[in-house]
Design a protein around this motif. Structure first.
Motif, PDB file in Angstrom:
ATOM      1  N   ILE A   1       0.819  -1.212   0.000  1.00 59.25           N
ATOM      2  CA  ILE A   1       0.000   0.000   0.000  1.00 59.25           C
ATOM      3  C   ILE A   1       0.852   1.260   0.000  1.00 59.25           C
ATOM      4  CG2 ILE A   1      -1.970  -1.158   1.018  1.00 59.25           C
ATOM      5  CD1 ILE A   1      -1.340  -0.155   3.670  1.00 59.25           C
ATOM      6  N   ASN A   2       2.060   1.182   0.533  1.00 58.48           N
ATOM      7  CA  ASN A   2       2.951   2.340   0.441  1.00 58.48           C
ATOM      8  C   ASN A   2       3.490   2.519  -0.974  1.00 58.48           C
ATOM      9  OD1 ASN A   2       2.936   3.472   3.045  1.00 58.48           O
ATOM     10  ND2 ASN A   2       4.326   1.907   3.799  1.00 58.48           N
ATOM     11  N   GLY A   3       3.451   1.430  -1.741  1.00 60.41           N
ATOM     12  CA  GLY A   3       3.994   1.486  -3.086  1.00 60.41           C
ATOM     13  C   GLY A   3       3.078   2.155  -4.101  1.00 60.41           C
ATOM     14  N   VAL A   4       1.845   2.348  -3.739  1.00 56.84           N
ATOM     15  CA  VAL A   4       0.876   2.915  -4.690  1.00 56.84           C
ATOM     16  C   VAL A   4       1.358   4.248  -5.254  1.00 56.84           C
ATOM     17  CG1 VAL A   4      -1.442   3.886  -4.930  1.00 56.84           C
ATOM     18  CG2 VAL A   4      -1.119   1.727  -3.711  1.00 56.84           C
ATOM     19  N   ASN A   5       1.848   5.114  -4.371  1.00 56.33           N
ATOM     20  CA  ASN A   5       2.298   6.435  -4.821  1.00 56.33           C
ATOM     21  C   ASN A   5       3.360   6.361  -5.908  1.00 56.33           C
ATOM     22  OD1 ASN A   5       0.599   7.537  -2.991  1.00 56.33           O
ATOM     23  ND2 ASN A   5       2.155   8.539  -1.747  1.00 56.33           N
TER      24      ASN A   5
ATOM     25  N   ARG B   1       5.376 -18.298  -9.223  1.00 53.82           N
ATOM     26  CA  ARG B   1       5.943 -18.512  -7.895  1.00 53.82           C
ATOM     27  C   ARG B   1       7.470 -18.496  -7.947  1.00 53.82           C
ATOM     28  NH1 ARG B   1       1.513 -21.234  -5.073  1.00 53.82           N
ATOM     29  NH2 ARG B   1       1.223 -22.511  -6.931  1.00 53.82           N
ATOM     30  N   GLN B   2       7.987 -19.180  -8.952  1.00 55.63           N
ATOM     31  CA  GLN B   2       9.443 -19.244  -9.094  1.00 55.63           C
ATOM     32  C   GLN B   2      10.034 -17.862  -9.312  1.00 55.63           C
ATOM     33  OE1 GLN B   2      10.748 -21.711 -12.357  1.00 55.63           O
ATOM     34  NE2 GLN B   2      12.884 -21.042 -12.173  1.00 55.63           N
ATOM     35  N   LEU B   3       9.375 -17.058 -10.160  1.00 58.60           N
ATOM     36  CA  LEU B   3       9.896 -15.727 -10.467  1.00 58.60           C
ATOM     37  C   LEU B   3       9.875 -14.828  -9.234  1.00 58.60           C
ATOM     38  CD1 LEU B   3      11.046 -13.713 -12.332  1.00 58.60           C
ATOM     39  CD2 LEU B   3       8.779 -13.208 -13.233  1.00 58.60           C
ATOM     40  N   VAL B   4       8.786 -14.878  -8.480  1.00 54.00           N
ATOM     41  CA  VAL B   4       8.718 -14.068  -7.264  1.00 54.00           C
ATOM     42  C   VAL B   4       9.867 -14.440  -6.325  1.00 54.00           C
ATOM     43  CG1 VAL B   4       7.405 -13.631  -5.157  1.00 54.00           C
ATOM     44  CG2 VAL B   4       6.245 -13.625  -7.367  1.00 54.00           C
ATOM     45  N   THR B   5      10.064 -15.728  -6.158  1.00 53.04           N
ATOM     46  CA  THR B   5      11.125 -16.187  -5.260  1.00 53.04           C
ATOM     47  C   THR B   5      12.489 -15.678  -5.721  1.00 53.04           C
ATOM     48  OG1 THR B   5       9.857 -18.197  -4.839  1.00 53.04           O
ATOM     49  CG2 THR B   5      12.165 -18.207  -4.192  1.00 53.04           C
ATOM     50  N   GLU B   6      12.780 -15.867  -6.991  1.00 54.34           N
ATOM     51  CA  GLU B   6      14.097 -15.470  -7.487  1.00 54.34           C
ATOM     52  C   GLU B   6      14.253 -13.955  -7.481  1.00 54.34           C
ATOM     53  OE1 GLU B   6      15.313 -17.421 -11.053  1.00 54.34           O
ATOM     54  OE2 GLU B   6      14.677 -19.393 -10.343  1.00 54.34           O
ATOM     55  N   HIS B   7      13.174 -13.259  -7.732  1.00 53.23           N
ATOM     56  CA  HIS B   7      13.187 -11.797  -7.684  1.00 53.23           C
ATOM     57  C   HIS B   7      13.599 -11.314  -6.292  1.00 53.23           C
ATOM     58  CE1 HIS B   7      11.201  -7.775  -8.853  1.00 53.23           C
ATOM     59  NE2 HIS B   7      11.612  -7.619  -7.605  1.00 53.23           N
TER      60      HIS B   7
ATOM     61  N   ALA C   1      -0.752  -6.457 -10.551  1.00 53.97           N
ATOM     62  CA  ALA C   1       0.667  -6.592 -10.881  1.00 53.97           C
ATOM     63  C   ALA C   1       1.504  -5.548 -10.157  1.00 53.97           C
ATOM     64  CB  ALA C   1       0.864  -6.461 -12.391  1.00 53.97           C
ATOM     65  N   LEU C   2       1.018  -4.320 -10.152  1.00 56.30           N
ATOM     66  CA  LEU C   2       1.792  -3.262  -9.515  1.00 56.30           C
ATOM     67  C   LEU C   2       1.818  -3.430  -8.002  1.00 56.30           C
ATOM     68  CD1 LEU C   2       0.498  -0.535 -11.911  1.00 56.30           C
ATOM     69  CD2 LEU C   2       2.884  -1.210 -11.647  1.00 56.30           C
ATOM     70  N   ALA C   3       0.729  -3.908  -7.444  1.00 58.30           N
ATOM     71  CA  ALA C   3       0.719  -4.193  -6.004  1.00 58.30           C
ATOM     72  C   ALA C   3       1.699  -5.305  -5.683  1.00 58.30           C
ATOM     73  CB  ALA C   3      -0.691  -4.588  -5.566  1.00 58.30           C
ATOM     74  N   LEU C   4       1.702  -6.318  -6.525  1.00 56.03           N
ATOM     75  CA  LEU C   4       2.627  -7.435  -6.324  1.00 56.03           C
ATOM     76  C   LEU C   4       4.082  -6.964  -6.386  1.00 56.03           C
ATOM     77  CD1 LEU C   4       2.260 -10.899  -7.976  1.00 56.03           C
ATOM     78  CD2 LEU C   4       4.475  -9.782  -7.942  1.00 56.03           C
ATOM     79  N   LEU C   5       4.388  -6.150  -7.379  1.00 55.40           N
ATOM     80  CA  LEU C   5       5.764  -5.678  -7.518  1.00 55.40           C
ATOM     81  C   LEU C   5       6.160  -4.773  -6.356  1.00 55.40           C
ATOM     82  CD1 LEU C   5       5.854  -5.102 -11.369  1.00 55.40           C
ATOM     83  CD2 LEU C   5       7.241  -6.707 -10.065  1.00 55.40           C
ATOM     84  N   SER C   6       5.240  -3.943  -5.907  1.00 54.61           N
ATOM     85  CA  SER C   6       5.538  -3.116  -4.739  1.00 54.61           C
ATOM     86  C   SER C   6       5.864  -3.990  -3.543  1.00 54.61           C
ATOM     87  CB  SER C   6       4.343  -2.229  -4.399  1.00 54.61           C
ATOM     88  OG  SER C   6       4.154  -1.255  -5.398  1.00 54.61           O
ATOM     89  N   MET C   7       5.089  -5.027  -3.407  1.00 47.70           N
ATOM     90  CA  MET C   7       5.265  -5.921  -2.264  1.00 47.70           C
ATOM     91  C   MET C   7       6.636  -6.576  -2.268  1.00 47.70           C
ATOM     92  SD  MET C   7       2.760  -9.094  -1.238  1.00 47.70           S
ATOM     93  CE  MET C   7       3.440 -10.429  -2.221  1.00 47.70           C
ATOM     94  N   ILE C   8       7.028  -7.126  -3.403  1.00 50.24           N
ATOM     95  CA  ILE C   8       8.300  -7.850  -3.421  1.00 50.24           C
ATOM     96  C   ILE C   8       9.488  -6.899  -3.522  1.00 50.24           C
ATOM     97  CG2 ILE C   8       7.244  -9.936  -4.309  1.00 50.24           C
ATOM     98  CD1 ILE C   8       8.098  -9.355  -7.024  1.00 50.24           C
TER      99      ILE C   8
END
Lengths: 212, 212
Positions: A167-171, B92-98, B160-167
């Motif tokens: 959620i911080n990444g949204v910006n 799953r594999q990509l997230v892990t390696e990322h 996708a953008l939420a996922l990328l922010s998360m990782i």
DNA sequence: TACGCTAACGAACGATCGTTAGGCACTGTC
DNA sequence: GACAGTGCCTAACGATCGTTCGTTAGCGTA
């Protein structure tokens, strides 16, 4: 000094707020160290020395920008994570308000995130402590949900930090000229966070392709 | 490739790599503009002028740091998102390696994220384009999953953008002296991302407390 | 021995940095 | 009408910035 305002008065209070606003925009664009007092002064339409009538130093401007933008939100919303009353609904509400608030204050938030180390040690520590309490409240709330059986999150701490990153990444990517309003994005994140990210039984290692 | 040296010789290959490594650490700690050539030189154990035998300018050092840390990962892993072959497993594999890769290169990644604007315009644009292609590949892959019925994500782009922010956010909070290895955190994120964040039917507005 | 190359040196360049000193014009108060 | 306060000015301070200068020591090759 465009308008000493008898009535109407587009800018309330005056120079100090104007300097804070302009400096925060410049800091967000070109970083704290990348913007000199002369640049701030000329953007305000004033001589560099004049700024020192409103602030004691450049760092003092940064203080005023970061001050309590983040802390105000946290202080006003921690109750939603109170272990005694937290629910999936209150979590959803908090995520939504978090995303909207952080977007509305995106300039100050960006500066606060990027330039925290430039702050005086005492104030930086204060901000850090405030953020930490928010984090901890999330972790604790998720833990409550797990204990209560209504949140199947696998690891409350990791889940909380992942959620906050999300959620911080949204910006970092949201743009106002896109197809979605920030409120819509916020609600989507609330849904993804509470129903998806936290609300999924952790059947592990079903078919995950172990790396070599 | 750490040590091609025949004997002794504590530093492999030479000064250039040493300068890049030391400068990236300093830039990550105190920012690009916060570190002068004199500080870099003295950390290397050399006079400021000597650095100009290895780099044409300060910005050239930054170029060498950011160069292709991010791009190398993306170029090497885009195939995992190929619309024709992407599966929940490959995601799953990509997230892990990322997560693991970004942690291993956290210093350069931090500098690359924070100081992108300090780069020459051409190189900055190149990095941005590379990141964009990665983003788009994720969006497209998720879209494929949604069309194929095996990913119930509500909005592929936002997801996708939420996922990328998360990782991408892992580096901001993970510490090696904690109870979890980075590999464990990475796998948790893979699980949260693919099973939780993306893999949840979107029953909307069940009891969500609409804000006023 | 002479040459060219690399890697380093000490010293200095002009520019810009944050900051300060001192003064001028205006305002409201006694 | 004197006085204090405010807001801004011009000018300059010392420090530091990225960079360039001319030089030198060491090494391999002709």
């Amino acid at each position: 000094m465009i308008d000493p305002e008898p009535a109407g008065a587009s800018e309330a209070g005056g120079r100090r707020e104007e300097i804070v606003e302009i400096a925060s925009r410049l800091f967000a664009e070109r970083s704290y160290r990348g913007v000199g007092m002369r640049a701030i002064a000329s953007a305000v339409g004033v001589q560099p020395a004049s700024i020192y009538h409103h602030f004691s130093s450049k760092a003092d401007i940064l203080d005023a920008i970061i001050a309590d933008v983040t802390e105000r939100f946290i202080a006003a919303h921690l109750y939603l994570l109170d272990p005694k009353f937290v629910t999936a609904s209150s979590m959803r509400q908090l995520v939504t308000e978090h995303v909207v608030y952080f977007w509305q204050h995106r300039i100050a938030e960006a500066v606060g995130l990027r330039e925290l180390k430039e702050l005086s040690v005492a104030r930086a520590e204060h901000v850090r402590r405030s953020r930490r309490s928010y984090q901890d409240a999330w972790i604790c709330a998720i833990q409550v949900g797990v204990s209560g059986g209504w949140l199947p999150a696998q690891n409350p701490r990791v889940a909380a930090l992942a959620l906050l990153s999300m959620i911080n990444g949204v910006n970092a990517w949201y743009r106002e000229d896109g197809p979605l309003s920030i409120a819509e994005v916020a609600e989507m994140h609330a849904e993804m966070a509470v129903t998806g990210l936290l609300g999924r039984p952790s059947k592990r290692h079903v078919d995950s392709p172990r790396r070599g």
